[in-house]
Design a protein around this motif. Structure first.
Motif, PDB file in Angstrom:
ATOM      1  N   SER A   3       0.808  -1.209   0.000  1.00  0.00           N
ATOM      2  CA  SER A   3       0.000   0.000   0.000  1.00  0.00           C
ATOM      3  C   SER A   3       0.850   1.271   0.000  1.00  0.00           C
ATOM      4  CB  SER A   3      -0.919  -0.006   1.217  1.00  0.00           C
ATOM      5  OG  SER A   3      -0.155  -0.058   2.395  1.00  0.00           O
ATOM      6  N   GLY A   4       2.151   1.179  -0.242  1.00  0.00           N
ATOM      7  CA  GLY A   4       3.008   2.354  -0.286  1.00  0.00           C
ATOM      8  C   GLY A   4       4.239   2.143   0.560  1.00  0.00           C
ATOM      9  N   ASN A   5       5.107   3.130   0.544  1.00  0.00           N
ATOM     10  CA  ASN A   5       6.343   2.966   1.309  1.00  0.00           C
ATOM     11  C   ASN A   5       6.096   3.170   2.802  1.00  0.00           C
ATOM     12  OD1 ASN A   5       6.706   5.761   2.014  1.00  0.00           O
ATOM     13  ND2 ASN A   5       7.479   6.140  -0.046  1.00  0.00           N
ATOM     14  N   ALA A   6       7.071   2.804   3.600  1.00  0.00           N
ATOM     15  CA  ALA A   6       6.919   2.836   5.056  1.00  0.00           C
ATOM     16  C   ALA A   6       6.654   4.246   5.570  1.00  0.00           C
ATOM     17  CB  ALA A   6       8.157   2.243   5.715  1.00  0.00           C
ATOM     18  N   GLU A   7       7.347   5.231   5.029  1.00  0.00           N
ATOM     19  CA  GLU A   7       7.146   6.609   5.488  1.00  0.00           C
ATOM     20  C   GLU A   7       5.723   7.082   5.150  1.00  0.00           C
ATOM     21  OE1 GLU A   7       9.153   8.362   7.411  1.00  0.00           O
ATOM     22  OE2 GLU A   7      10.931   7.081   7.309  1.00  0.00           O
ATOM     23  N   GLN A   8       5.229   6.722   3.972  1.00  0.00           N
ATOM     24  CA  GLN A   8       3.844   7.074   3.611  1.00  0.00           C
ATOM     25  C   GLN A   8       2.849   6.360   4.518  1.00  0.00           C
ATOM     26  OE1 GLN A   8       3.738   6.000  -0.552  1.00  0.00           O
ATOM     27  NE2 GLN A   8       3.821   8.150  -1.182  1.00  0.00           N
ATOM     28  N   ARG A   9       3.119   5.087   4.825  1.00  0.00           N
ATOM     29  CA  ARG A   9       2.223   4.325   5.698  1.00  0.00           C
ATOM     30  C   ARG A   9       2.123   4.972   7.072  1.00  0.00           C
ATOM     31  NH1 ARG A   9      -1.771   2.196   5.280  1.00  0.00           N
ATOM     32  NH2 ARG A   9      -1.495   0.658   6.898  1.00  0.00           N
ATOM     33  N   LEU A  10       3.244   5.455   7.617  1.00  0.00           N
ATOM     34  CA  LEU A  10       3.192   6.143   8.906  1.00  0.00           C
ATOM     35  C   LEU A  10       2.244   7.334   8.839  1.00  0.00           C
ATOM     36  CD1 LEU A  10       6.938   6.114  10.024  1.00  0.00           C
ATOM     37  CD2 LEU A  10       5.046   4.872  11.100  1.00  0.00           C
ATOM     38  N   GLN A  11       2.344   8.106   7.762  1.00  0.00           N
ATOM     39  CA  GLN A  11       1.456   9.263   7.590  1.00  0.00           C
ATOM     40  C   GLN A  11       0.005   8.821   7.461  1.00  0.00           C
ATOM     41  OE1 GLN A  11       3.069  11.528   4.295  1.00  0.00           O
ATOM     42  NE2 GLN A  11       4.145  12.885   5.707  1.00  0.00           N
ATOM     43  N   GLU A  12      -0.244   7.802   6.629  1.00  0.00           N
ATOM     44  CA  GLU A  12      -1.605   7.308   6.425  1.00  0.00           C
ATOM     45  C   GLU A  12      -2.218   6.819   7.734  1.00  0.00           C
ATOM     46  OE1 GLU A  12      -1.162   4.231   3.510  1.00  0.00           O
ATOM     47  OE2 GLU A  12      -0.631   5.645   1.918  1.00  0.00           O
ATOM     48  N   LEU A  13      -1.397   6.209   8.574  1.00  0.00           N
ATOM     49  CA  LEU A  13      -1.869   5.673   9.850  1.00  0.00           C
ATOM     50  C   LEU A  13      -1.943   6.744  10.939  1.00  0.00           C
ATOM     51  CD1 LEU A  13       0.266   2.408   9.768  1.00  0.00           C
ATOM     52  CD2 LEU A  13      -2.241   2.523   9.596  1.00  0.00           C
ATOM     53  N   GLY A  14      -1.433   7.938  10.652  1.00  0.00           N
ATOM     54  CA  GLY A  14      -1.435   9.015  11.638  1.00  0.00           C
ATOM     55  C   GLY A  14      -0.441   8.785  12.764  1.00  0.00           C
ATOM     56  N   ILE A  15       0.630   8.055  12.468  1.00  0.00           N
ATOM     57  CA  ILE A  15       1.625   7.739  13.486  1.00  0.00           C
ATOM     58  C   ILE A  15       2.793   8.715  13.376  1.00  0.00           C
ATOM     59  CG2 ILE A  15       3.316   6.040  14.279  1.00  0.00           C
ATOM     60  CD1 ILE A  15       1.374   3.870  13.231  1.00  0.00           C
ATOM     61  N   GLN A  16       3.065   9.405  14.464  1.00  0.00           N
ATOM     62  CA  GLN A  16       4.231  10.276  14.541  1.00  0.00           C
ATOM     63  C   GLN A  16       5.231   9.596  15.463  1.00  0.00           C
ATOM     64  OE1 GLN A  16       3.484  14.285  15.796  1.00  0.00           O
ATOM     65  NE2 GLN A  16       5.511  14.945  15.174  1.00  0.00           N
ATOM     66  N   LEU A  17       6.406   9.308  14.948  1.00  0.00           N
ATOM     67  CA  LEU A  17       7.408   8.621  15.750  1.00  0.00           C
ATOM     68  C   LEU A  17       7.983   9.556  16.807  1.00  0.00           C
ATOM     69  CD1 LEU A  17       9.373   6.577  13.056  1.00  0.00           C
ATOM     70  CD2 LEU A  17       7.522   5.821  14.554  1.00  0.00           C
ATOM     71  N   PRO A  18       8.302   9.003  17.969  1.00  0.00           N
ATOM     72  CA  PRO A  18       8.952   9.812  19.006  1.00  0.00           C
ATOM     73  C   PRO A  18      10.403  10.082  18.614  1.00  0.00           C
ATOM     74  CG  PRO A  18       8.908   7.516  19.663  1.00  0.00           C
ATOM     75  CD  PRO A  18       8.135   7.611  18.370  1.00  0.00           C
ATOM     76  N   ASP A  19      11.071  10.914  19.374  1.00  0.00           N
ATOM     77  CA  ASP A  19      12.511  11.058  19.194  1.00  0.00           C
ATOM     78  C   ASP A  19      13.137   9.710  19.509  1.00  0.00           C
ATOM     79  OD1 ASP A  19      12.302  13.770  18.595  1.00  0.00           O
ATOM     80  OD2 ASP A  19      12.615  14.378  20.683  1.00  0.00           O
ATOM     81  N   ALA A  20      14.180   9.365  18.769  1.00  0.00           N
ATOM     82  CA  ALA A  20      14.869   8.102  19.023  1.00  0.00           C
ATOM     83  C   ALA A  20      15.468   8.129  20.425  1.00  0.00           C
ATOM     84  CB  ALA A  20      15.959   7.881  17.982  1.00  0.00           C
ATOM     85  N   PRO A  21      15.363   7.029  21.153  1.00  0.00           N
ATOM     86  CA  PRO A  21      15.946   6.992  22.495  1.00  0.00           C
ATOM     87  C   PRO A  21      17.473   7.089  22.418  1.00  0.00           C
ATOM     88  CG  PRO A  21      15.156   4.817  21.858  1.00  0.00           C
ATOM     89  CD  PRO A  21      14.734   5.769  20.786  1.00  0.00           C
ATOM     90  N   THR A  22      18.050   7.601  23.481  1.00  0.00           N
ATOM     91  CA  THR A  22      19.505   7.672  23.567  1.00  0.00           C
ATOM     92  C   THR A  22      19.978   6.570  24.505  1.00  0.00           C
ATOM     93  OG1 THR A  22      19.332   9.297  25.336  1.00  0.00           O
ATOM     94  CG2 THR A  22      19.588  10.150  23.091  1.00  0.00           C
ATOM     95  N   PRO A  23      21.205   6.112  24.332  1.00  0.00           N
ATOM     96  CA  PRO A  23      21.704   5.020  25.181  1.00  0.00           C
ATOM     97  C   PRO A  23      21.642   5.364  26.665  1.00  0.00           C
ATOM     98  CG  PRO A  23      23.159   5.352  23.316  1.00  0.00           C
ATOM     99  CD  PRO A  23      22.177   6.497  23.317  1.00  0.00           C
ATOM    100  N   LEU A  24      21.311   4.365  27.450  1.00  0.00           N
ATOM    101  CA  LEU A  24      21.270   4.506  28.906  1.00  0.00           C
ATOM    102  C   LEU A  24      22.541   3.963  29.548  1.00  0.00           C
ATOM    103  CD1 LEU A  24      17.582   3.324  29.402  1.00  0.00           C
ATOM    104  CD2 LEU A  24      18.429   5.679  29.432  1.00  0.00           C
ATOM    105  N   GLY A  25      23.513   3.584  28.719  1.00  0.00           N
ATOM    106  CA  GLY A  25      24.768   3.012  29.201  1.00  0.00           C
ATOM    107  C   GLY A  25      25.833   3.111  28.133  1.00  0.00           C
ATOM    108  N   SER A  26      26.837   2.263  28.225  1.00  0.00           N
ATOM    109  CA  SER A  26      27.985   2.271  27.306  1.00  0.00           C
ATOM    110  C   SER A  26      27.729   1.368  26.109  1.00  0.00           C
ATOM    111  CB  SER A  26      29.243   1.820  28.046  1.00  0.00           C
ATOM    112  OG  SER A  26      29.523   2.702  29.101  1.00  0.00           O
ATOM    113  N   TYR A  27      26.917   1.852  25.186  1.00  0.00           N
ATOM    114  CA  TYR A  27      26.593   1.123  23.962  1.00  0.00           C
ATOM    115  C   TYR A  27      26.023   2.103  22.955  1.00  0.00           C
ATOM    116  CZ  TYR A  27      21.816   1.322  25.796  1.00  0.00           C
ATOM    117  OH  TYR A  27      20.615   1.755  26.292  1.00  0.00           O
ATOM    118  N   VAL A  28      25.826   1.634  21.729  1.00  0.00           N
ATOM    119  CA  VAL A  28      25.167   2.438  20.703  1.00  0.00           C
ATOM    120  C   VAL A  28      23.813   1.816  20.419  1.00  0.00           C
ATOM    121  CG1 VAL A  28      27.296   3.316  19.689  1.00  0.00           C
ATOM    122  CG2 VAL A  28      26.305   1.191  18.815  1.00  0.00           C
ATOM    123  N   GLU A  29      22.902   2.602  19.866  1.00  0.00           N
ATOM    124  CA  GLU A  29      21.538   2.129  19.620  1.00  0.00           C
ATOM    125  C   GLU A  29      21.423   1.240  18.386  1.00  0.00           C
ATOM    126  OE1 GLU A  29      18.830   2.382  21.440  1.00  0.00           O
ATOM    127  OE2 GLU A  29      19.666   3.655  22.982  1.00  0.00           O
TER     128      GLU A  29
END
Length: 161
Positions: free
Chosen positions: A9-35
């Motif tokens: 039904s379309g690309n992932a970014e379009q699907r987010l818009q169609e579904l009315g989903i706004q993504l939160p800010d990406a979480p930042t690491p809570l320790g010594s690692y990368v996301e």
């Protein structure tokens, strides 16, 4: 013909818009690692938690402090964080060609047995965004505890272009 990274039904970014989903800010690491780490065409995300504003949005064990519906919502929230992390790393979710693996770890009381339904909170979001044909294999486990006392932790591996 469906292009790489697109659902029927379309690309992932379009699907987010169609579904009315706004993504939160990406979480930042809570320790010594990368996301996120990419090797070849695979993007591995660090254990995703139901975090908002650098603190747990949900705390407790499913079947004790939280019911199945709250836990399912926690899984959905955690999957949103995974999508936000992938988007931040890749620049666009349209680069995702498949969700390869979803590991769902659920902190439960000893007498809670509906872990698959809770895990569907995450799986259903991935299906809505990427399409049924890109659903992953899945492992669902009930565990005694998780970091920060959260009820859900996701392991996500994506195939990307």
């Amino acid at each position: 013909m469906v292009a790489a990274g697109e659902s029927r039904s379309g690309n992932a970014e379009q699907r987010l818009q169609e579904l009315g989903i706004q993504l939160p800010d990406a979480p930042t690491p809570l320790g010594s690692y990368v996301e996120a780490v990419q090797t070849g065409r695979l993007l591995f995300l660090s254990g995703m938690l139901p975090i908002a504003d650098h603190k747990p949005k949900y705390v407790g064990r499913v079947g004790a402090e939280l019911d199945g519906d709250a836990a399912r919502d926690a899984a959905y929230t955690t999957a949103l964080n995974a999508l936000a992390t992938a988007r931040q790393y890749l620049g666009s979710l349209n680069r995702v060609t498949r969700v390869v693996r979803l590991g769902v770890f659920i902190a439960t009381s000893g007498d809670f047995f509906d872990q698959p339904r809770v895990a569907d909170g995450a799986s259903d979001l991935f299906r809505e965004v990427f399409g049924r044909e890109k659903l992953p294999v899945r492992l669902v486990l009930g565990v005694a505890s998780l970091p920060l006392g959260v009820p859900i932790e996701l392991e996500v591996i994506l195939e990307v272009t």
